[in-house]
Design a protein around this motif. Sequence first.
Motif, mmCIF file in Angstrom:
data_model
loop_
_atom_site.group_PDB
_atom_site.id
_atom_site.type_symbol
_atom_site.label_atom_id
_atom_site.label_comp_id
_atom_site.label_asym_id
_atom_site.label_seq_id
_atom_site.Cartn_x
_atom_site.Cartn_y
_atom_site.Cartn_z
ATOM 1 N N UNK A 241 46.168 -10.576 90.557
ATOM 2 C CA UNK A 241 44.965 -9.506 90.092
ATOM 3 C C UNK A 241 43.564 -9.794 90.135
ATOM 4 N N UNK A 242 42.869 -8.802 90.339
ATOM 5 C CA UNK A 242 41.264 -8.862 90.434
ATOM 6 C C UNK A 242 40.686 -7.929 89.486
ATOM 7 N N UNK B 208 44.510 -7.826 78.015
ATOM 8 C CA UNK B 208 45.721 -7.558 77.164
ATOM 9 C C UNK B 208 46.742 -6.459 77.124
ATOM 10 N N UNK B 209 45.853 -5.236 77.661
ATOM 11 C CA UNK B 209 46.736 -4.003 77.960
ATOM 12 C C UNK B 209 47.660 -4.015 79.002
ATOM 13 N N UNK B 210 47.248 -5.059 79.921
ATOM 14 C CA UNK B 210 47.969 -5.290 81.150
ATOM 15 C C UNK B 210 49.188 -6.228 81.091
ATOM 16 N N UNK B 211 48.910 -7.077 80.054
ATOM 17 C CA UNK B 211 49.891 -8.152 79.869
ATOM 18 C C UNK B 211 49.615 -9.364 80.650
ATOM 19 N N UNK C 97 46.059 -15.314 85.677
ATOM 20 C CA UNK C 97 46.593 -14.336 86.902
ATOM 21 C C UNK C 97 45.304 -13.784 87.655
ATOM 22 N N UNK C 98 44.245 -14.018 87.343
ATOM 23 C CA UNK C 98 42.947 -13.576 88.267
ATOM 24 C C UNK C 98 42.731 -14.376 89.201
ATOM 25 N N UNK C 99 42.532 -13.653 90.190
ATOM 26 C CA UNK C 99 42.268 -14.370 91.707
ATOM 27 C C UNK C 99 40.946 -14.280 91.919
ATOM 28 N N UNK C 100 40.007 -13.318 91.481
ATOM 29 C CA UNK C 100 38.778 -13.129 91.868
ATOM 30 C C UNK C 100 38.149 -11.959 91.026
ATOM 31 N N UNK C 101 36.660 -12.178 90.618
ATOM 32 C CA UNK C 101 36.122 -11.056 90.004
ATOM 33 C C UNK C 101 34.877 -10.648 90.476
ATOM 34 N N UNK C 102 34.447 -9.453 90.495
ATOM 35 C CA UNK C 102 33.173 -9.039 91.195
ATOM 36 C C UNK C 102 32.253 -8.271 89.961
ATOM 37 N N UNK C 103 30.959 -8.223 89.865
ATOM 38 C CA UNK C 103 30.505 -7.630 88.882
ATOM 39 C C UNK C 103 29.159 -7.048 89.476
ATOM 40 N N UNK C 104 28.779 -5.833 89.203
ATOM 41 C CA UNK C 104 27.662 -5.090 89.556
ATOM 42 C C UNK C 104 26.479 -4.896 88.300
ATOM 43 N N UNK C 105 25.322 -5.454 88.590
ATOM 44 C CA UNK C 105 24.133 -4.875 87.697
ATOM 45 C C UNK C 105 23.120 -4.400 88.039
ATOM 46 N N UNK C 106 22.219 -3.763 87.422
ATOM 47 C CA UNK C 106 20.959 -3.149 87.759
ATOM 48 C C UNK C 106 20.007 -4.031 88.517
ATOM 49 N N UNK C 107 18.909 -3.882 89.329
ATOM 50 C CA UNK C 107 17.992 -5.106 89.503
ATOM 51 C C UNK C 107 18.112 -5.632 91.171
#
Length: 419
Positions: free
Chosen positions: A86-87, A138-141, A146-156
């Motif tokens: 999951x991502x 937790x809602x997805x179980x 199980x996370x392979x990658x995460x990306x985050x967007x912020x202002x600035x």
Amino acid sequence: MEQLVAAGTQFMREVNAAAILRRLRAETSMSVSALAKAVGLSRQAVTRSLNALAEEGLVEFGSLDRDSNRAGRPAQLVRFRAEAGHVLGLSISPQDVRVAVADLAGAVTAADAVQLGAGPSGEQVVETLLATVDRTLRATGITTGDLWFASVGTPGIVDPAAGVIKLIPSMPGLAGDVLLRRLKETLGCPIYLDNDVKLATQGERWRDAERREDSLVMVHWGERVGAGIVLNGELYRGASNDAGDVGFLDLFTGGESTGPSASRHPHGLGPFEDRVGGEEIVRQAKAAAGRAGDDAFLARIEAAGELAFEAVLDAVVDGRPAALEAIDVVARRFAKGIAVIRAILNPRLVVIGGPLTRCGETLLAALRRHLSGEPLDQPALEVSTLQEDAVVHGALLHSLDEIERTRFGLVRTGRHEGR
């Protein structure tokens, strides 16, 4: 694009496996024979790669294709196991944090959004984001494992290579690398940090097939103003990754000037957003209400406090004359920015994102009217289809692209290199 395939060595088998996996991810399921034909390999070569991918947990052999018209024994179907990993897509704004979880095929399995209080500290924002991530997982179980990658967007202004927010006037407590460090500590997977508008632009093009223009500009219009630029089908970042910071345009020097100078503005607004952003829209609405003697609307704006901007946008949707007058004033100024973008970039399409999308066709009609007198033909104007969720979808797309590049680019089909 022609698919890259090869045969003969361990490396070549990995290249073949990657080609097979990319094809299989685009289909619900395929037979081995159909897959071999699609990628231009022998059935034996495809079978070898599929067996290796099955050991990796990325594909599985399923039922027989009994719907096939071919004679003889039905072919066995094989499918990509999108649930193998999951991502995460994450979005932070002065108003809220948003989280979305998707499988390896890009299907969103859970999402959540939490409003932020007035003027939260950087630490409070991070804690709220982490708590929202935990609740969504937790809602997805699933777990962080199980996370392979995460990306985050912020202002600035963000430096993606260093994972540092260089300048974020609307949320100064997040400047630096605090966000990246906390996310890495908690999630344990690779993390990518980027400007929110750039990710929103990618998300809009990904989820809406009609937006896959090779030349477009997506403008986030709210308290602040920024743009994502797509040229020749690619996101244009500029030398410092801040191409599209149109909020710092100064188009009214010596002419129309309504607010305090940007250098004195308490929130560090640029000259353009100082004249078209949320604070100015509220100021114009108050002035219009005063001229019209609409004391009820004026009292409503005052009572809304820090939510005054949202109250004015609600009034625009409701057709309140003073609110419509305020939107028309700022639309006239905003049209000057669009005209500049058109003169320099000549995009096919300008997409309006951010809070102003709530104004819909009312806003677009005003912009088109004020652009009608421009000497150059103007681009098509539309509002974002994803609205507030554009950033998280762009973040999901980036996470999937990174998995494609780093984990599916060369799929290990042997027990070498430390395996």
